[in-house]
Each structure stands twice: as structure tokens, then as C-alpha cells.
Write an enzyme that holds these catalytic residues in place. Structure first.
Site, PDB file in Angstrom:
ATOM      1  N   GLU A 229       0.892  -1.170   0.000  1.00  0.00           N
ATOM      2  CA  GLU A 229       0.000   0.000   0.000  1.00  0.00           C
ATOM      3  C   GLU A 229       0.925   1.214   0.000  1.00  0.00           C
ATOM      4  O   GLU A 229       1.505   1.541   1.039  1.00  0.00           O
ATOM      5  CB  GLU A 229      -0.887   0.000   1.250  1.00  0.00           C
ATOM      6  CG  GLU A 229      -1.682  -1.276   1.474  1.00  0.00           C
ATOM      7  CD  GLU A 229      -2.859  -1.415   0.537  1.00  0.00           C
ATOM      8  OE1 GLU A 229      -3.235  -0.406  -0.098  1.00  0.00           O
ATOM      9  OE2 GLU A 229      -3.396  -2.527   0.418  1.00  0.00           O
ATOM     10  N   CYS A 263      -2.058   9.145   2.570  1.00  0.00           N
ATOM     11  CA  CYS A 263      -1.720   8.557   1.262  1.00  0.00           C
ATOM     12  C   CYS A 263      -2.732   8.935   0.193  1.00  0.00           C
ATOM     13  O   CYS A 263      -2.381   9.095  -0.963  1.00  0.00           O
ATOM     14  CB  CYS A 263      -1.614   7.045   1.390  1.00  0.00           C
ATOM     15  SG  CYS A 263      -3.088   6.288   2.081  1.00  0.00           S
TER      16      CYS A 263
END
Ligand code: NAD
Length: 495
Positions: A229, A263
């Protein structure tokens, strides 16, 4: 050797942990594997009982959770609350759906009536989590929940900047009745992450792109599965007929939450020319009103950056953009008056589309606004990136927004929102292109912590499919089989 933890908002020492030596990582992995034997065989309901207690305990002890997260990140209380809410949501989602996702499934047999097929999901055994500093509780604990519910033990290597939140997560799990050996903590920097990979059966990595590549190589050398990720350079598209007030409010929330250290945060915005000036004015006005500073109450919007080095890097990327000709619509001034690592919410325009601030992940409270001539141009510019994590689309109607969403190269697209994907637990979340491999959340987010085992059974012992093949001794029988194979495809209902 110990790692000192400081609150980046104040510079004060808030705690310390001991670096985990390699022999202790090995010992912790051994203890975890032993404990996993019983845990993995226990019925789902037994594991769920512990996680259910953990869910409630989390809320009962929210104050210590907020204090701990804030003490090592300097983030706002509101951003700490967001971490807790997402961990609770993850637990609730998998408590409700986990047993169904993990349950055995019947599949079609190789030959109907005389064979059967079943699919099982077995835990990997020991799952390794390597996590970053930006959401230290959410990413260390939230990703451990499905791993544990799937029957694994876990070894967690939190960021060396934020080890305290993961340690609190372990304590809360133990206080909920979890065998302490089922969660091992590995403290240290890159070398500790590398050491963890040597001992686990699966790696769930969350962090930067460059580290992600190293983790993938290390996992491939051991032939263990992994998920990555990674970061993003998340675009927002605002078409000329979009609701501009709402879009501006969502942008400010979606770009400055967690001081931009998210993110999926929006970092670049493509606005159709007729809407540009008004939208830019709305965004700049809202950005100037963001309340920045250090507080343990819910009275401020945005806290500190993670450390002075990162704050300096973000400030330098703003300064470089300005030196290259960008115009400042809001922010951009150093804020040493607030603490050692603060950066102002910053809105830039006239930014070169190929400048580092428009192409590389900034991971700070900075957005660049770009004027575009058409929706096609907006889509082309949004897709012109090595990343593909999250995107946000604003248009006058949902059909147009959906059409744009379908053209975006990203793992997730939010319409009329910016960050919603993280709390849509029933949907897989992750990136395409340089933003990663694999997904968290949804069915996949649980099953990634398992190995599929297929069990085929022939009802006729010693014969069945294998028996048919060994009895082919002439062209005539082979041709008969080929005719049957051809016919097979034409029988309705047979796959
Ligand atoms: P990082 O890659 O520097 O570090 C992440 C973790 O990896 C840390 O625990 C670190 O100690 C460890 N590590 C470093 N080198 C290693 C190595 N060679 N082998 C094994 N482990 C190693 O990332 P960071 O600066 O802590 O976090 C910021 C990054 O994380 C940003 O790029 C952000 O976009 C990304 N992120 C992604 C998501 C997502 O869900 N996609 C969520 C949060 C953060």
C-alpha cells in the site's frame, strides 16, 4: 539500544522503546507460531469474541488512544479520532462479515456426479505488518484485525518514529483477552523491517514507493506473498458545472487532513477554465481559515508535520515551486512560531505540470490548482502520473461524474468527496501503477491473509478422473473422449 520518541509539535520527549535485536525477532516469531496453532484452529466465533471486546475497549479507552497517537505525531485531536473510528469500523466490518468470507465454499466437481470440489481458506500462519508513521494506530492495528480474525499470529514493525501507538494497540488486544504471544512487536528502522521479512509467511507493507520495491524483492526472494500500500499523487477534477462551494470544502478537508500526510490526500486539482477563478478564491479563503497548531482539545484543525526534516522538505518543495514561477494563493510561509515542524496550508497556482511539486508525492499540506480547457484535458493530466491511488471527481450531474470516474487510472475514485474510500470498508482499497499491489478492506482484505486450499474428491475410490485417463489405449477411445469434450461445452449449466 533505545529509540526516543518525541512529540514533533513541541519537541518534547514522550517515550522510548528498545530496538528489537534479530535474535528477539526470531524468538518472538517462534512464540507467535506456537500460539497460532490453537488460534488458527479455533472457530471464528472464538476469535471474534476477543476482537469484539477489543472494539468496545477501544472506545472506552479513547482518551489514552488519542493522547498516545498525538504524543508521537503532533497531529490534531480530530485526526487522532479519525484513526480510532477507522479501526473500530474495520473491526465491526470483519466481525459482521468475516465468517462468511472465510467459510468453505462448494465448487463444481471435475466430473459431475462422481466428483466434488471444495475451497477452504487457511491462515498463512505468521503475518508480518510493516507500517508507516502517518496513521500509526490505524495502520498497525487496523490491518492486524483481519489478519488475526483469519487465524494468523502477527508480527508488527511500526515506524521507528511512532512505535507507541502500535504498543498501545497490542496492550488493548491483550486486555481484550488475546494471547500476548499472538502479536509480536519489532522495533527499529529499515534493518528491523528486513529482519521481520525473514520470519513471516506474508508481508502487508504500507509505506513509500521506494521502500515498497525493496520489500517486494525481499518477499520474492523468500517466495512469500505480499501486499504493498504505497503513496499517491492524487488528483481532483472539478468540471465547470460542479457545486463549487462543496468541492472547495471537500478539497480543503481532503488535502489538509493530517497536515496532508495522508496517502489518499488530494495534491493536484484540475479545474475547467470557466470555474477556475471562483473555485481558486473559495479554496484560498478556506485554506486561510484552517486553524493550525498544537492542542489536545478538538479546537484546532491541523497539527504538526511528523518531524523537522519532513517539514523542511515540504517547505523546500513549496519554495522551489515559487522560485520556478508558481503563485501563492494561500500559506507558504514558514511557521516556526507554532513549533519546530509546522507547515502552513498552502495553495499554489501557475505550477508547471512537470515540476516536482506537481508530479512527486509531497505528503504535506500543499495543493496546486491547474486551469484546464476541457474535461478530456483534465482526465489526461490526472492520468499523467506514475501513481494511481485515489482521485476525486466533481461535476454538475452524477452521470457526468461517473463517466469521468471510469476514465481515471486509480484504485479508487470518490465522487462528491475526497477521502471517503478509507471508511467504505466493504470496498477493496489500494493502488494501481506505482501506488501498490493488492488491496485492504472488503472480502479481499481478509482473504489476503489466507492461502486458498482446493479439495477435490472422487466418490469412486481408486478411479474417477485419473481412472478414465489411464484407460485410454487406442485412437478410438481417444476420439470418443474428444467428442465428449466437444459435447461438454454445449450442455447447458456445465462449466
Ligand atoms: P517508509 O517507506 O519510509 O517506511 C515505512 C515502513 O517501512 C517503516 O516502518 C520503515 O521503518 C520500514 N522500512 C524502511 N525501509 C525498509 C526496508 N528496506 N525493509 C523493510 N522495511 C523498511 O514510509 P513512511 O515515510 O513511514 O510513510 C510515508 C509513506 O507511506 C508515503 O509514501 C505514504 O503515501 C505511504 N502510505 C500509504 C498508505 C496506503 O494505504 N497506500 C497509507 C499510509 C501511508
Amino acid at each position: 539500544m533505545s529509540i526516543e520518541v518525541r512529540n514533533p509539535a513541541t519537541g518534547q520527549l514522550t517515550g522510548s522503546v528498545e530496538k528489537t535485536p534479530p535474535e528477539e525477532v526470531a524468538a518472538s516469531a517462534r512464540r507467535a507460531r506456537t500460539a497460532q496453532q490453537a488460534w488458527g484452529r479455533a472457530p471464528f466465533s472464538e476469535r471474534a469474541r476477543v476482537i469484539s471486546r477489543f472494539h468496545d475497549l477501544l472506545i472506552d479507552r479513547s482518551k489514552v488512544v488519542f493522547d498516545t497517537i498525538q504524543s508521537e505525531t503532533g497531529k490534531s485531536r480530530r485526526d487522532a479520532l479519525a484513526e480510532l473510528v477507522s479501526v473500530a469500523g474495520t473491526a465491526r466490518y470483519y466481525l459482521t462479515n468475516g465468517e462468511r468470507f472465510l467459510g468453505p465454499q462448494r465448487r463444481k466437481g471435475a466430473i459431475p456426479l462422481i466428483t466434488s470440489s471444495n475451497l477452504r481458506h487457511r491462515p498463512h500462519g505468521l503475518a508480518g505488518l510493516i507500517t508507516p508513521w502517518n496513521y500509526p494506530f490505524l495502520l498497525a492495528v487496523g490491518d492486524a484485525i483481519p489478519a488475526l480474525l483469519a487465524g494468523n499470529a502477527v508480527l508488527v514493525k511500526p515506524s521507528e518514529y511512532t512505535p507507541l501507538s502500535a504498543a498501545l494497540g497490542k496492550k488493548l488486544l491483550e486486555d481484550s483477552g488475546l494471547n500476548p504471544d499472538l502479536v509480536g512487536l519489532v522495533h527499529g528502522g529499515p534493518e528491523a523491517g528486513s529482519e521481520l521479512i525473514r520470519h513471516v509467511d506474508y508481508v502487508a507493507f504500507t509505506g513509500g514507493h521506494v521502500t515498497g520495491r525493496k520489500v517486494a524483492i525481499a518477499a520474492a526472494e523468500r517466495m512469500i506473498p505480499y501486499s504493498l500500500e504505497l503513496g499517491g499523487k492524487n488528483p481532483m477534477i472539478v468540471l465547470k458545472d460542479a457545486p463549487l462551494e462543496q468541492a472547495a470544502a471537500a478539497l480543503v478537508a481532503g488535502a489538509f487532513a493530517n497536515a496532508g500526510q495522508t496517502c489518499i490526500a488530494v495534491e493536484r486539482v484540475y479545474i475547467e477554465a470557466p470555474a477556475f477563478d471562483r473555485f481558486a478564491a473559495l479554496v484560498s479563503d478556506l485554506a486561510r481559515k484552517v486553524r493550525v497548531g498544537w492542542s489536545q482539545d478538538f479546537d484546532l484543525d491541523m497539527g504538526s508535520m511528523i518531524h523537522t526534516m519532513h517539514a523542511a522538505k515540504v517547505q523546500e518543495s513549496i519554495d522551489a515551486a515559487v522560485r520556478a514561477g508558481a503563485s501563492v494563493l494561500a500559506g507558504a510561509r514558514p511557521r516556526a512560531d507554532l513549533g519546530p515542524a509546522f507547515v502552513e496550508p498552502t495553495v499554489l497556482t501557475q505550477v508547471d505540470q512537470h515540476a516536482p511539486i506537481a508530479t512527486q508525492e509531497t505528503f504535506g499540506p500543499v495543493i496546486s490548482l491547474h486551469r484546464v480547457g476541457s474535461r478530456e484535458e483534465a482526465i489526461t493530466m490526472a492520468n499523467d502520473s506514475p501513481y494511481g491511488l485515489n482521485a476525486s471527481v466533481w461535476a454538475g450531474g452524477s452521470t457526468r461524474a461517473m463517466e469521468v470516474a471510469h476514465e481515471i487510472e486509480a484504485g479508487s475514485v470518490a465522487i462528491n468527496s475526497a477521502l471517503m474510500i478509507y471508511n467504505a470498508f466493504d470496498l477493496p482499497m489500494g493502488g494501481v501503477k506505482g501506488s501498490g499491489v493488492g488491496r485492504r478492506h472488503g472480502e479481499h482484505g481478509l482473504l489476503r491473509y489466507t492461502q486458498e486450499q482446493s479439495i477435490v474428491r472422487s466418490f469412486e475410490a481408486g478411479g474417477g478422473f485419473d481412472g478414465v485417463l489411464t484407460n485410454i489405449r487406442s485412437d478410438k477411445t481417444a476420439n470418443m473422449i474428444l467428442k465428449l469434450v466437444k459435447l461438454w461445452r454445449r450442455i447447458p449449466g456445465i462449466r
